[in-house]
Design a protein around this motif. Structure first.
Motif, PDB file in Angstrom:
ATOM      1  N   HIS A  87      48.901  30.711  44.244  1.00 30.72           N
ATOM      2  CA  HIS A  87      47.537  31.423  43.314  1.00 30.72           C
ATOM      3  C   HIS A  87      47.724  32.579  42.062  1.00 30.72           C
ATOM      4  O   HIS A  87      48.693  32.394  42.359  1.00 30.72           O
ATOM      5  CB  HIS A  87      47.270  32.333  44.612  1.00 30.72           C
ATOM      6  N   THR A  88      46.859  33.165  42.274  1.00 31.36           N
ATOM      7  CA  THR A  88      47.170  34.130  41.183  1.00 31.36           C
ATOM      8  C   THR A  88      47.767  35.093  41.281  1.00 31.36           C
ATOM      9  O   THR A  88      48.143  35.801  42.636  1.00 31.36           O
ATOM     10  CB  THR A  88      46.214  34.674  40.432  1.00 31.36           C
ATOM     11  N   ASP A  89      48.226  35.975  40.080  1.00 26.13           N
ATOM     12  CA  ASP A  89      49.408  37.775  40.609  1.00 26.13           C
ATOM     13  C   ASP A  89      47.363  38.517  41.113  1.00 26.13           C
ATOM     14  O   ASP A  89      46.713  38.310  41.247  1.00 26.13           O
ATOM     15  CB  ASP A  89      49.773  37.963  39.686  1.00 26.13           C
ATOM     16  N   ARG A  90      48.113  39.818  40.680  1.00 30.63           N
ATOM     17  CA  ARG A  90      46.997  40.793  40.854  1.00 30.63           C
ATOM     18  C   ARG A  90      46.103  40.892  39.504  1.00 30.63           C
ATOM     19  O   ARG A  90      45.268  41.510  39.754  1.00 30.63           O
ATOM     20  CB  ARG A  90      48.322  42.170  41.140  1.00 30.63           C
ATOM     21  N   THR A  91      47.153  40.331  38.548  1.00 34.02           N
ATOM     22  CA  THR A  91      45.593  40.460  37.107  1.00 34.02           C
ATOM     23  C   THR A  91      44.678  39.164  37.018  1.00 34.02           C
ATOM     24  O   THR A  91      43.545  38.764  36.199  1.00 34.02           O
ATOM     25  CB  THR A  91      46.701  41.261  35.908  1.00 34.02           C
ATOM     26  N   GLY A  92      45.023  37.977  38.035  1.00 36.88           N
ATOM     27  CA  GLY A  92      44.118  37.291  38.177  1.00 36.88           C
ATOM     28  C   GLY A  92      44.891  36.128  37.193  1.00 36.88           C
ATOM     29  O   GLY A  92      43.663  35.494  36.840  1.00 36.88           O
ATOM     30  N   ILE A  93      45.829  36.192  36.722  1.00 41.28           N
ATOM     31  CA  ILE A  93      46.203  34.941  36.109  1.00 41.28           C
ATOM     32  C   ILE A  93      47.490  34.459  37.105  1.00 41.28           C
ATOM     33  O   ILE A  93      48.250  34.693  37.704  1.00 41.28           O
ATOM     34  CB  ILE A  93      46.291  35.168  34.219  1.00 41.28           C
ATOM     35  N   TYR A  94      47.488  32.546  36.748  1.00 37.41           N
ATOM     36  CA  TYR A  94      48.725  32.113  37.494  1.00 37.41           C
ATOM     37  C   TYR A  94      50.112  32.576  36.545  1.00 37.41           C
ATOM     38  O   TYR A  94      50.221  31.761  35.361  1.00 37.41           O
ATOM     39  CB  TYR A  94      48.397  30.626  37.509  1.00 37.41           C
ATOM     40  N   ALA A  95      50.569  33.529  36.785  1.00 41.02           N
ATOM     41  CA  ALA A  95      51.626  33.814  36.439  1.00 41.02           C
ATOM     42  C   ALA A  95      52.848  33.249  36.028  1.00 41.02           C
ATOM     43  O   ALA A  95      53.648  32.984  37.199  1.00 41.02           O
ATOM     44  CB  ALA A  95      51.882  35.401  36.012  1.00 41.02           C
ATOM     45  N   THR A  96      53.551  33.106  34.771  1.00 44.44           N
ATOM     46  CA  THR A  96      54.986  32.458  34.653  1.00 44.44           C
ATOM     47  C   THR A  96      56.282  34.077  34.308  1.00 44.44           C
ATOM     48  O   THR A  96      56.138  34.398  34.051  1.00 44.44           O
ATOM     49  CB  THR A  96      54.303  31.407  33.446  1.00 44.44           C
ATOM     50  N   ARG A  97      57.132  32.972  34.282  1.00 45.80           N
ATOM     51  CA  ARG A  97      58.454  33.913  34.303  1.00 45.80           C
ATOM     52  C   ARG A  97      59.394  33.065  32.835  1.00 45.80           C
ATOM     53  O   ARG A  97      59.971  33.737  32.292  1.00 45.80           O
ATOM     54  CB  ARG A  97      59.485  33.100  35.101  1.00 45.80           C
ATOM     55  N   GLY A  98      58.808  31.939  32.284  1.00 47.07           N
ATOM     56  CA  GLY A  98      59.553  31.204  31.165  1.00 47.07           C
ATOM     57  C   GLY A  98      59.397  29.902  31.650  1.00 47.07           C
ATOM     58  O   GLY A  98      61.299  30.938  32.727  1.00 47.07           O
ATOM     59  N   GLY A  99      60.226  28.814  31.050  1.00 44.39           N
ATOM     60  CA  GLY A  99      60.950  27.911  31.334  1.00 44.39           C
ATOM     61  C   GLY A  99      60.082  27.149  33.082  1.00 44.39           C
ATOM     62  O   GLY A  99      61.585  26.003  33.587  1.00 44.39           O
ATOM     63  N   GLU A 100      59.296  27.759  33.152  1.00 46.06           N
ATOM     64  CA  GLU A 100      58.852  26.613  34.243  1.00 46.06           C
ATOM     65  C   GLU A 100      58.466  25.035  33.883  1.00 46.06           C
ATOM     66  O   GLU A 100      58.482  24.665  33.178  1.00 46.06           O
ATOM     67  CB  GLU A 100      57.646  27.154  34.286  1.00 46.06           C
ATOM     68  N   PHE A 127      50.857  37.832  48.643  1.00 45.81           N
ATOM     69  CA  PHE A 127      49.805  39.436  48.373  1.00 45.81           C
ATOM     70  C   PHE A 127      48.627  38.349  48.472  1.00 45.81           C
ATOM     71  O   PHE A 127      48.685  37.388  47.891  1.00 45.81           O
ATOM     72  CB  PHE A 127      50.500  39.770  47.438  1.00 45.81           C
ATOM     73  N   ARG A 128      47.333  39.230  48.241  1.00 49.17           N
ATOM     74  CA  ARG A 128      46.710  39.240  48.439  1.00 49.17           C
ATOM     75  C   ARG A 128      45.938  38.823  46.519  1.00 49.17           C
ATOM     76  O   ARG A 128      46.229  39.699  45.820  1.00 49.17           O
ATOM     77  CB  ARG A 128      45.216  39.935  48.828  1.00 49.17           C
ATOM     78  N   PRO A 129      45.872  37.216  46.413  1.00 52.11           N
ATOM     79  CA  PRO A 129      45.956  37.698  44.955  1.00 52.11           C
ATOM     80  C   PRO A 129      44.451  38.090  43.959  1.00 52.11           C
ATOM     81  O   PRO A 129      42.985  38.420  44.778  1.00 52.11           O
ATOM     82  CB  PRO A 129      45.415  35.545  44.796  1.00 52.11           C
ATOM     83  N   SER A 130      43.873  38.375  42.514  1.00 51.44           N
ATOM     84  CA  SER A 130      42.408  39.095  42.143  1.00 51.44           C
ATOM     85  C   SER A 130      42.121  37.261  41.827  1.00 51.44           C
ATOM     86  O   SER A 130      42.448  36.746  41.620  1.00 51.44           O
ATOM     87  CB  SER A 130      43.339  39.279  41.351  1.00 51.44           C
ATOM     88  N   ALA A 131      40.761  37.745  41.647  1.00 57.74           N
ATOM     89  CA  ALA A 131      39.928  36.552  40.784  1.00 57.74           C
ATOM     90  C   ALA A 131      40.421  37.168  39.351  1.00 57.74           C
ATOM     91  O   ALA A 131      41.163  37.505  39.053  1.00 57.74           O
ATOM     92  CB  ALA A 131      38.655  37.499  41.121  1.00 57.74           C
ATOM     93  N   TYR A 132      39.897  35.712  38.993  1.00 55.20           N
ATOM     94  CA  TYR A 132      39.901  35.588  37.921  1.00 55.20           C
ATOM     95  C   TYR A 132      39.389  37.097  36.356  1.00 55.20           C
ATOM     96  O   TYR A 132      38.306  37.268  37.462  1.00 55.20           O
ATOM     97  CB  TYR A 132      39.357  33.905  36.922  1.00 55.20           C
ATOM     98  N   PRO A 133      39.826  36.514  35.420  1.00 56.35           N
ATOM     99  CA  PRO A 133      39.473  38.445  35.034  1.00 56.35           C
ATOM    100  C   PRO A 133      38.304  38.385  34.763  1.00 56.35           C
ATOM    101  O   PRO A 133      37.924  38.908  34.465  1.00 56.35           O
ATOM    102  CB  PRO A 133      40.525  38.029  34.237  1.00 56.35           C
ATOM    103  N   ASP A 134      37.900  36.769  34.052  1.00 57.41           N
ATOM    104  CA  ASP A 134      36.365  36.747  33.541  1.00 57.41           C
ATOM    105  C   ASP A 134      35.529  36.779  34.765  1.00 57.41           C
ATOM    106  O   ASP A 134      33.792  37.024  34.491  1.00 57.41           O
ATOM    107  CB  ASP A 134      36.366  35.529  32.777  1.00 57.41           C
ATOM    108  N   GLY A 135      35.608  36.883  36.618  1.00 59.65           N
ATOM    109  CA  GLY A 135      34.566  36.891  36.795  1.00 59.65           C
ATOM    110  C   GLY A 135      33.913  35.667  37.788  1.00 59.65           C
ATOM    111  O   GLY A 135      32.970  36.096  38.249  1.00 59.65           O
ATOM    112  N   ASP A 163      34.925  39.382  50.018  1.00 63.57           N
ATOM    113  CA  ASP A 163      35.542  39.213  48.740  1.00 63.57           C
ATOM    114  C   ASP A 163      33.664  38.877  47.866  1.00 63.57           C
ATOM    115  O   ASP A 163      33.103  38.039  47.704  1.00 63.57           O
ATOM    116  CB  ASP A 163      35.736  38.012  47.893  1.00 63.57           C
ATOM    117  N   PRO A 164      33.053  40.009  47.083  1.00 56.67           N
ATOM    118  CA  PRO A 164      32.168  40.236  46.610  1.00 56.67           C
ATOM    119  C   PRO A 164      31.501  39.412  45.834  1.00 56.67           C
ATOM    120  O   PRO A 164      30.647  39.269  45.673  1.00 56.67           O
ATOM    121  CB  PRO A 164      31.914  41.822  46.834  1.00 56.67           C
ATOM    122  N   ILE A 165      32.282  38.711  45.458  1.00 54.22           N
ATOM    123  CA  ILE A 165      32.189  37.205  44.220  1.00 54.22           C
ATOM    124  C   ILE A 165      31.381  36.140  44.983  1.00 54.22           C
ATOM    125  O   ILE A 165      31.390  35.564  44.402  1.00 54.22           O
ATOM    126  CB  ILE A 165      33.718  37.476  43.401  1.00 54.22           C
TER     127      ILE A 165
END
Length: 208
Positions: A87-100, A127-135, A163-165
């Motif tokens: 799932h996404t992080d708390r900013t709504g992106i599929y976070a990477t650390r580099g080297g994946e 943890f609860r993920p966030s929606a995509y940044p564009d909603g 979730d209101p979305i």
């Protein structure tokens, strides 16, 4: 025959023979599933019924996903079933650390794997993920399953009642693969809990 042509021919023959000897006995169910190969990317990790995803300790709100996996009859516990989530992080992106590598480049590093025990139990701490940044998409957690003797296939995402979305239009297209993924998180001891039981084969195409 020239030596280099002979070597090439022998190499090709051996390769084809080896490939033909690798028969796939898994039943092919669930239809197309882009990214389901990621379920196999746990490497040398020994899978257990419980997994804690990266950033659990440092992220809020914390979330526990738990339940049982059942055979198609909805009563018999299913042991040895692998579940993969991301799932996404708390900013709504599929976070990477580099080297994946592999599907980690798209799914990010916030992902986990479990294998059910004899009672069919599983649990993820995340943890609860966030929606995509564009909603455009509600908060969700992707779920892929691999039971013995089938290919990996996807189930309905975990989504959240509050979730209101997640409006009525989006709810109406949920296909309930493996059972409904829609739940209202309940706060217990500082952790939001989502209980979801999974029924293998339920609303899954080509499942006998």
């Amino acid at each position: 025959m020239p030596r280099f042509l002979l070597c090439s021919f022998l190499y090709l023959s051996i390769t084809i023979s080896a490939c033909q000897s690798q028969t796939n006995t898994d039943s092919q169910v669930g239809g197309a599933c882009e990214g389901c190969e990621a379920l196999y990317e746990y490497g040398d990790k020994v899978l257990s019924p419980v997994d804690t995803l990266p950033l659990f300790a440092s992220s809020e709100p914390k979330l526990k996903l738990w339940g049982k996996v059942y055979q198609k009859d909805g009563e018999t516990p299913a042991a040895g079933v692998i579940l993969y989530i991301y799932h996404t992080d708390r900013t709504g992106i599929y976070a990477t650390r580099g080297g994946e590598k592999g599907w980690g480049k798209r799914h990010g590093f916030i992902r986990g794997w479990v294998k059910t025990d004899d009672r069919g139990d599983y649990a993820f701490y995340t943890f609860r993920p966030s929606a995509y940044p564009d909603g455009t998409e509600p908060e969700h957690i992707h779920l892929t399953v691999k039971e013995p003797n089938t290919n990996a296939y996807y189930l309905d995402n975990f989504v959240f009642e509050d979730d209101p979305i997640l409006d009525q239009k989006k709810r109406s297209v949920l296909s309930n693969r493996g059972g409904s993924g829609l739940a209202l998180p309940v706060l217990k001891n500082g952790i939001l809990e989502v209980n979801r039981d999974i029924i293998l084969g339920l609303n899954i195409p080509d499942y006998d």
